[in-house]
Motif scaffolding. Structure first.
Motif, PDB file in Angstrom:
ATOM      1  N   TYR A 104       0.830  -1.202   0.000  1.00 59.68           N
ATOM      2  CA  TYR A 104       0.000   0.000   0.000  1.00 59.68           C
ATOM      3  C   TYR A 104       0.869   1.259   0.000  1.00 59.68           C
ATOM      4  CZ  TYR A 104      -3.393   3.501   1.545  1.00 59.68           C
ATOM      5  OH  TYR A 104      -4.172   4.612   1.642  1.00 59.68           O
ATOM      6  N   LYS A 108       1.014   3.909  -2.985  1.00 60.20           N
ATOM      7  CA  LYS A 108       0.603   5.276  -2.660  1.00 60.20           C
ATOM      8  C   LYS A 108       1.701   6.282  -3.036  1.00 60.20           C
ATOM      9  CE  LYS A 108       0.259   6.503   1.688  1.00 60.20           C
ATOM     10  NZ  LYS A 108      -0.227   6.682   3.071  1.00 60.20           N
ATOM     11  N   ASN A 109       2.938   5.984  -2.666  1.00 55.08           N
ATOM     12  CA  ASN A 109       4.045   6.897  -2.981  1.00 55.08           C
ATOM     13  C   ASN A 109       4.316   6.960  -4.479  1.00 55.08           C
ATOM     14  OD1 ASN A 109       4.481   7.592  -0.305  1.00 55.08           O
ATOM     15  ND2 ASN A 109       5.963   5.961   0.031  1.00 55.08           N
ATOM     16  N   LYS A 112       1.746   9.168  -5.957  1.00 57.29           N
ATOM     17  CA  LYS A 112       2.100  10.544  -5.576  1.00 57.29           C
ATOM     18  C   LYS A 112       3.384  11.027  -6.245  1.00 57.29           C
ATOM     19  CE  LYS A 112       0.056  10.683  -0.921  1.00 57.29           C
ATOM     20  NZ  LYS A 112       0.354  10.942   0.506  1.00 57.29           N
ATOM     21  N   LEU A 120      -4.329  12.512  -1.928  1.00 55.52           N
ATOM     22  CA  LEU A 120      -5.031  11.633  -2.847  1.00 55.52           C
ATOM     23  C   LEU A 120      -6.522  11.622  -2.507  1.00 55.52           C
ATOM     24  CD1 LEU A 120      -2.598   8.557  -2.904  1.00 55.52           C
ATOM     25  CD2 LEU A 120      -2.705  10.440  -4.543  1.00 55.52           C
ATOM     26  N   THR A 124      -9.083   6.983  -4.809  1.00 53.16           N
ATOM     27  CA  THR A 124      -7.725   6.484  -5.072  1.00 53.16           C
ATOM     28  C   THR A 124      -7.231   5.647  -3.902  1.00 53.16           C
ATOM     29  OG1 THR A 124      -7.235   8.448  -6.417  1.00 53.16           O
ATOM     30  CG2 THR A 124      -5.359   7.158  -5.636  1.00 53.16           C
ATOM     31  N   HIS A 125      -7.470   6.117  -2.677  1.00 55.38           N
ATOM     32  CA  HIS A 125      -7.095   5.335  -1.496  1.00 55.38           C
ATOM     33  C   HIS A 125      -7.791   3.974  -1.520  1.00 55.38           C
ATOM     34  CE1 HIS A 125      -4.670   8.211   0.622  1.00 55.38           C
ATOM     35  NE2 HIS A 125      -5.622   9.107   0.673  1.00 55.38           N
ATOM     36  N   LEU A 128      -6.110   1.730  -4.272  1.00 55.64           N
ATOM     37  CA  LEU A 128      -4.767   1.297  -3.895  1.00 55.64           C
ATOM     38  C   LEU A 128      -4.811   0.261  -2.772  1.00 55.64           C
ATOM     39  CD1 LEU A 128      -2.810   4.691  -3.943  1.00 55.64           C
ATOM     40  CD2 LEU A 128      -2.920   2.939  -5.721  1.00 55.64           C
ATOM     41  N   GLU A 201      -7.358   6.961   6.129  1.00 54.91           N
ATOM     42  CA  GLU A 201      -6.617   8.002   5.408  1.00 54.91           C
ATOM     43  C   GLU A 201      -7.417   9.300   5.319  1.00 54.91           C
ATOM     44  OE1 GLU A 201      -3.605   8.001   4.523  1.00 54.91           O
ATOM     45  OE2 GLU A 201      -2.923   6.030   3.846  1.00 54.91           O
TER      46      GLU A 201
END
Length: 314
Positions: A104, A108-109, A112, A120, A124-125, A128, A201
């Motif tokens: 994850y 995520k990175n 980004k 985000l 998107t969260h 992912l 998040e």
């Protein structure tokens, strides 16, 4: 590290997915998963036994609530009875949380483009977290099959003598496919982790916005505990039925022809309540478990990442 990535972006270099894989997330996730599992495994035993009891198996033990189940298991099977299946559970929880956080965090990175301060969207969260959960499930499902079967050894009859013996006997009886019993409901269960991470998040993002803090700012233990508990409650309440179906498909005491039959028989004999058996025990277990896991993860990962950055600077 972030400044180096920004310099590369300015020069037009692409940030690869592999470059965003950080073992710090893996170590921190393993630490959190193992800690919570060792503390709360007895509640997992009770939850599984509630979940598989469909009222039609006479051999299955019956309990009048969590306290009665705890005392009955302790009287009949001793302290070891409360920790049956703890070895694959520790391996499974450690591997699952470690891999989940690593996948994850890497995804995520990567999305980004290496800029940890970027925000985000909730969608998107969710996407992912779903991808990370599916990948983790494919790797760890055999451990969950073993854990379920060891937790369901009762009445003084032991078919398996530990984790390795269980792995060998499952393969001898069902082949490689035996390790993936309950995989389909497990895939549906990926939504559980996805919902949890999305809510977690979004709460952290809202908190950072409200207090005008960067999204990467370290929060207090109470804030992590609160966000983890709320996100877990929401995820557990909305996605719990898959856990009942998965446990029943993995149960060595009863055989279903497949997912469809399991769902049909559960609905026919127990109604909608059958899909929520063990929910109370599950909430008592998973909320503090998640809180312990996330607090451990956040603190360990922040410390490890900061230590790594300091080493790069020196």
């Amino acid at each position: 590290m972030a400044s180096v990535i920004k310099q590369r972006q300015a020069l037009g270099e692409q940030v690869s997915l592999f470059s965003q894989v950080k073992l710090e997330h893996l170590v921190a996730g393993i630490s959190g998963g193992v800690s919570s599992t060792l503390i709360l495994h007895p509640l997992d035993i009770i939850k599984i036994r509630f979940a598989v009891n469909d009222g039609r198996m006479h051999a299955a033990p019956r309990y009048n609530g969590i306290a009665n189940a705890f005392l009955t298991i302790y009287r009949q099977e001793g302290f070891r009875g409360l920790y049956q299946g703890v070895t694959p559970n520790v391996w499974g929880a450690g591997a699952s949380w470690g891999l989940y956080f690593m996948f994850y965090g890497s995804l995520k990175n990567w999305v980004k483009k290496g800029d940890a301060s970027a925000n985000l969207s909730a969608g998107t969260h969710l996407a992912l977290a779903s991808a990370a959960g599916f990948t983790t499930l494919l790797i760890t499902n055999p451990l969950w099959v073993v854990k379920t079967r060891l937790c369901l050894q009762y009445g003084g009859i032991k078919k398996y003598n530990g984790m390795i013996d269980c792995l060998v006997k499952i393969y001898q009886a069902d082949g490689f496919r035996g390790y993936y019993k309950g995989l389909v409901p497990g895939i549906f269960g990926v939504s559980h982790g996805a919902v949890q991470f999305m809510v977690y998040e979004e709460m952290k993002k809202a908190h950072s916005k409200y207090y005008s803090q960067p999204i990467t700012a370290k929060l207090s233990t109470i804030e992590y505990l609160t966000f983890a508990a709320i996100s877990k409650l929401i995820a557990a309440a909305t996605t719990y039925p898959y856990q009942v179906i998965r446990a029943r498909l993995q149960n060595q005491h009863y055989s279903y022809t497949g997912l469809g039959e399991c769902v049909k028989l559960t609905w026919t004999h127990e109604g909608w309540r059958g899909f929520y058996k063990g929910l109370g025990t599950n909430l008592v277990r998973v909320v503090p478990a998640t809180a312990i896991t996330f607090v451990t993860y956040e603190n360990v990962s922040h410390w490890l990442l900061k230590h790594s950055e300091n080493k790069l600077r020196s």
